[in-house]
Write a protein that holds these residues in place. Structure first.
Motif, short mmCIF file in Angstrom:
data_model
loop_
_atom_site.label_atom_id
_atom_site.label_comp_id
_atom_site.label_asym_id
_atom_site.label_seq_id
_atom_site.Cartn_x
_atom_site.Cartn_y
_atom_site.Cartn_z
N ALA A 180 0.83 -1.21 0.00
CA ALA A 180 0.00 0.00 0.00
C ALA A 180 0.86 1.25 0.00
O ALA A 180 0.46 2.30 -0.51
N ALA A 181 2.04 1.18 0.58
CA ALA A 181 2.92 2.35 0.67
C ALA A 181 3.73 2.59 -0.60
O ALA A 181 4.34 3.63 -0.75
N CYS A 182 3.74 1.66 -1.51
CA CYS A 182 4.59 1.76 -2.71
C CYS A 182 3.89 2.50 -3.83
O CYS A 182 2.72 2.29 -4.09
N GLY A 183 4.63 3.34 -4.52
CA GLY A 183 4.24 3.86 -5.81
C GLY A 183 3.03 4.77 -5.86
O GLY A 183 2.36 4.81 -6.87
N ASP A 184 2.72 5.52 -4.84
CA ASP A 184 1.59 6.43 -4.90
C ASP A 184 2.02 7.70 -5.61
O ASP A 184 2.80 8.48 -5.09
N SER A 185 1.50 7.93 -6.81
CA SER A 185 1.92 9.07 -7.61
C SER A 185 1.41 10.40 -7.06
O SER A 185 1.90 11.44 -7.44
N ARG A 186 0.42 10.38 -6.17
CA ARG A 186 -0.08 11.62 -5.57
C ARG A 186 0.86 12.15 -4.50
O ARG A 186 0.80 13.31 -4.16
N GLN A 187 1.66 11.28 -3.90
CA GLN A 187 2.49 11.70 -2.78
C GLN A 187 3.58 12.65 -3.24
O GLN A 187 4.34 12.36 -4.15
N VAL A 188 3.63 13.83 -2.59
CA VAL A 188 4.63 14.83 -2.93
C VAL A 188 5.71 14.95 -1.87
O VAL A 188 6.73 15.60 -2.10
N GLY A 189 5.49 14.35 -0.71
CA GLY A 189 6.49 14.42 0.34
C GLY A 189 6.16 13.50 1.49
O GLY A 189 5.04 13.01 1.62
N SER A 190 7.18 13.25 2.30
CA SER A 190 7.03 12.42 3.49
C SER A 190 8.07 12.87 4.50
O SER A 190 9.24 13.02 4.15
N VAL A 191 7.66 13.07 5.74
CA VAL A 191 8.55 13.54 6.78
C VAL A 191 8.56 12.51 7.91
O VAL A 191 7.51 12.17 8.45
N GLY A 192 9.76 12.02 8.24
CA GLY A 192 9.88 11.10 9.37
C GLY A 192 9.70 11.85 10.67
O GLY A 192 10.23 12.94 10.84
N VAL A 193 8.94 11.27 11.60
CA VAL A 193 8.66 11.97 12.85
C VAL A 193 9.25 11.30 14.09
O VAL A 193 9.22 11.89 15.17
N ASP A 194 9.77 10.08 13.96
CA ASP A 194 10.40 9.43 15.11
C ASP A 194 11.32 8.31 14.65
O ASP A 194 11.40 7.99 13.47
N TRP A 195 12.02 7.69 15.60
CA TRP A 195 13.00 6.65 15.28
C TRP A 195 12.38 5.34 14.85
O TRP A 195 13.04 4.50 14.26
N THR A 196 11.07 5.14 15.10
CA THR A 196 10.43 3.87 14.73
C THR A 196 10.01 3.82 13.27
O THR A 196 9.59 2.78 12.78
N GLY A 197 10.11 4.95 12.57
CA GLY A 197 9.75 4.96 11.15
C GLY A 197 8.38 5.53 10.85
O GLY A 197 7.93 5.47 9.71
N ASN A 198 7.69 6.07 11.85
CA ASN A 198 6.42 6.73 11.58
C ASN A 198 6.67 7.96 10.71
O ASN A 198 7.67 8.65 10.88
N ASP A 199 5.75 8.24 9.79
CA ASP A 199 5.91 9.34 8.86
C ASP A 199 4.63 10.16 8.78
O ASP A 199 3.54 9.66 9.05
N ILE A 200 4.79 11.39 8.35
CA ILE A 200 3.66 12.19 7.91
C ILE A 200 3.79 12.30 6.40
O ILE A 200 4.80 12.77 5.88
N ALA A 201 2.79 11.80 5.69
CA ALA A 201 2.80 11.83 4.23
C ALA A 201 1.99 13.04 3.75
O ALA A 201 1.03 13.45 4.41
N ILE A 202 2.40 13.59 2.62
CA ILE A 202 1.68 14.72 2.02
C ILE A 202 1.34 14.34 0.58
O ILE A 202 2.23 14.05 -0.21
N ASP A 203 0.05 14.35 0.29
CA ASP A 203 -0.44 14.05 -1.05
C ASP A 203 -0.99 15.31 -1.71
O ASP A 203 -1.56 16.17 -1.04
N ALA A 204 -0.83 15.41 -3.01
CA ALA A 204 -1.48 16.45 -3.81
C ALA A 204 -2.70 15.82 -4.45
O ALA A 204 -2.59 14.82 -5.17
N VAL A 205 -3.87 16.38 -4.16
CA VAL A 205 -5.13 15.84 -4.67
C VAL A 205 -5.77 16.90 -5.55
O VAL A 205 -6.22 17.94 -5.05
N ALA A 206 -5.81 16.64 -6.84
CA ALA A 206 -6.49 17.56 -7.77
C ALA A 206 -7.99 17.29 -7.70
O ALA A 206 -8.42 16.14 -7.65
N ASP A 207 -8.77 18.35 -7.67
CA ASP A 207 -10.23 18.20 -7.65
C ASP A 207 -10.67 17.76 -9.04
O ASP A 207 -10.48 18.50 -10.01
N PRO A 208 -11.28 16.58 -9.17
CA PRO A 208 -11.68 16.10 -10.49
C PRO A 208 -12.82 16.90 -11.12
O PRO A 208 -12.99 16.88 -12.33
#
Length: 174
Positions: free
Chosen positions: A18-46
């Motif tokens: 599920a985490a692989c290859g999402d073309s909407r994702q524009v960034g990801s920021v690691g928030v701790d040593w365990t590997g938790n992240d905050i993901a940022i997606d760009a969503v165009a309004d269809p």
């Protein structure tokens, strides 16, 4: 191999895929040593060309899933901001007060999803974007909001502009 181990391997594979290859994702920021992240997606309004929403949400790591014991669910927290990125062309959008969903992503194996809903505010000539979670039970009050005022923007309605609201929204100043 016992059932629990097989289930753990299957869960890890599903989360990894599920985490692989999402073309909407524009960034990801690691928030701790365990590997938790905050993901940022760009969503165009269809339904509205010229609007892009940036949606930030929490992705739990494999280590966090093991330590917390909740394998199949991510938190409902999200942040949303929408921007005009060009001339606005508004297609056949819902004008109902409940609006319409423009984005949905699962946040658990089955029951929870993160959504973005667009609502047209005729009284204020604005598009409202609401980022929220939907759960089967115990609905979540975790939400974020972004507004695109249409006044002053170059706007084309492909099906003709809706009739202007006869009364503007009132504000109680007392």
């Amino acid at each position: 191999m016992n059932r629990l181990a097989a289930l753990a391997i299957a869960a890890f594979a599903a989360v990894s895929l599920a985490a692989c290859g999402d073309s909407r994702q524009v960034g990801s920021v690691g928030v701790d040593w365990t590997g938790n992240d905050i993901a940022i997606d760009a969503v165009a309004d269809p339904g509205v060309n010229g609007v892009v929403c940036h949606l930030a949400y929490f992705n739990r790591s494999f280590i966090d899933r093991i330590s917390q014991g909740n394998w199949f669910e991510d938190p409902s927290y999200s942040a949303l901001d929408c921007s005009v990125v060009g001339p606005l062309t508004i297609g056949n959008i819902s004008l109902r007060p409940g609006g319409e969903e423009i984005f949905r992503e699962g946040r658990s194996l089955i029951w929870k999803s993160l959504r973005v809903t667009r609502i047209y505010d005729a009284a204020n000539n604005s598009l409202i974007y609401l980022g929220h979670a939907r759960e089967l039970q115990q609905g979540s009050g975790k939400m974020s909001l972004s507004v695109i005022p249409l006044a002053g923007e170059q706007v084309t309605w492909t099906n003709g502009a809706p009739t202007p609201a006869t009364t503007p929204a009132t504000v109680n100043t007392q």
